[in-house]
Design an enzyme around this catalytic site. Structure first.
Site: not given
Length: 455
Positions: A53, A67, A72-73, A75, A118
């Site tokens: 992501d 970002r 959300d993906t 980790e 970010r």
């Protein structure tokens, strides 16, 4: 926003309802595109994919870390967490969508940056929201961090489509996903019998079978607890709708399985106690038999001793008489043996001389055979040196590069050198994977340190 300040000084060019303006910053053109309806985007160029992501893109004369908002993906780069389920696949999926040099557009919400500096944005490629494309592949989940909510609904809808289609994190065929863990754990848990075997072998076998089943159920319980705790955002968001039904089945099956295992252990202990009591009784009876046998043996030994002494006296007398006769016979035999020894000595000397002659002949024959064998081996070595070397055997060799995203037909296996995952023809992301590293076989890819894609 890069280029937005130039709108007042550059004549507007209206083409099909789109207003375009531009300015040069540090030698790089940053373009702001205002879509009909008022949406404004910044044009940028992909530099690299960081994880599932996050990307680096060139924008406004420099490189910014982007970002993706509201997604959300799993980790892959967290300094305190291991690589999570399908994290590498999410990164590889984004690499397939956004290659270095690709043109993208960035759209923003209320907050433009996060605490790490970010840039927060919706990323568009060919007018498709990449944030939602990740969720549609089942490799990311919709997340809402106020006040940024602009892309949340579209990402959530994509996530729901992935869940309905059983994609990625919702695929029961992937063993690290919650559906995969549930598919592996729940049926065996629910199929455990209620009856306790009555024999030791049956109980031991049932315990051996129940152990891994319960361990799988406890692992599933841990995953559900983690998803429900909120400590793992991807798990929590991905399985918010499916976790309750899995939890309901597990809350019924796992306690019953644990109760069944405890019953097996209790039965096993009961069987062992019975075996201990039986062994103690057998030992007592054996000791009684041993004592009785020892008494009988002692009486028999006393009787045998008396008989032995009487027999010894009789034999002593017979022996005395026999000794006298033996000594007389021995004198005669000594004379006979002396003569026989003299005759044997004569024959032995004759045989020795014959054997020495045969040994000399045998040694001469061996020397001749060794000479001939050495000559034969020398000739064989001379012929081998003159013989042509055999042709080299063909081999697989290292990876080769393809062109135009295609691997040579002799090396059809694609290896992604960023994720160290390889793909075979027919897998979902094979076409999206670059052709920089092409292998002749899966064994060659594995030997080079790659692992096979799970999807």
């Amino acid at each position: 926003m890069a280029g937005s300040g130039a709108l007042g000084s550059v004549a507007a060019k209206v083409v099909a309802g789109v207003v375009v303006s531009g300015m040069v910053v540090g030698g790089v053109v940053a373009v702001a595109v205002a879509q009909s309806g008022g949406e404004e985007r910044d044009a940028a160029t992909v530099v690299r994919v960081i994880d599932g992501d996050t990307v680096d893109a060139r924008l406004g004369g420099g490189t910014q870390r982007i970002r993706l908002l509201n997604v959300d993906t799993p980790e892959t780069k967290h300094p305190q967490k291991p690589v999570q389920c399908l994290g590498a696949e999410a990164t590889e999926f984004l690499e397939g969508l956004l290659a270095p040099g690709d043109r993208i557009e960035l759209a923003y919400d209320v907050e433009r940056t996060d605490r790490y500096g970010r840039t927060l944005a919706g990323v568009y490629k060919d007018d498709s929201l990449v944030n939602a494309d990740i969720a549609a592949a089942g490799l990311g989940v919709a997340v809402l961090y106020e006040p940024n909510e602009r892309f949340y609904d579209e990402v959530l809808e994509a996530q729901q489509r992935a869940e309905e289609a059983g994609e990625g994190l919702h695929d029961p065929a992937v063993d690290c996903t919650l559906p995969g863990m549930a598919q592996d754990a729940l049926p065996p848990l629910e199929d455990l019998p209620a009856a306790i075997p009555a024999d030791a072998a049956g109980v031991a076998g049932a315990l051996a079978a129940a152990g891994p089943v319960i361990a799988a159920g406890q692992a599933l319980e841990g995953a559900l607890d983690l998803a429900g705790s909120g400590a793992h955002v991807v798990l929590q968001k991905a399985y918010a709708s499916t976790a309750p039904s899995i939890r309901a089945r597990l809350d019924t099956a796992l306690p019953a399985a644990v109760e069944y295992r405890d019953g097996l252990r209790a039965e096993q202990e009961s069987i062992k106690e019975a075996e201990r009591r039986a062994a103690a009784e057998a030992k007592r009876q054996a000791e009684a038999k041993r004592k009785a046998a020892a008494e009988r043996k002692a009486a028999a030994e006393r009787k045998a001793e008396a008989e032995r002494q009487a027999e010894a006296a009789r034999k002593a007398e017979e022996a005395r008489q026999a000794e006298e006769a033996r000594q007389a016979a021995a004198a005669r035999e000594a004379a006979r043996q002396a003569e026989a020894e003299r005759e044997a000595a004569r024959r032995a000397e004759a045989e020795r001389q014959s054997a020495a002659q045969q040994a000399e002949q045998a040694a001469a024959a061996r020397e001749e055979a060794q000479r001939r064998e050495a000559a034969r081996q020398a000739e064989q070595q001379r012929q081998q040196r003159q013989a042509p070397a055999p042709p080299a055997a063909p081999g697989g060799g290292p990876a080769v590069g393809g062109s135009g995203g295609q691997c040579p037909s002799s090396h059809p296996i694609k290896g992604n050198d960023n994720s160290m995952i390889y793909h075979v023809p027919g897998q979902r992301h094979y076409g999206q994977t670059n052709s920089r590293n092409c292998f002749a076989s899966e064994a060659a890819a594995i030997a080079a340190g790659y692992r096979k894609s799970k999807v």
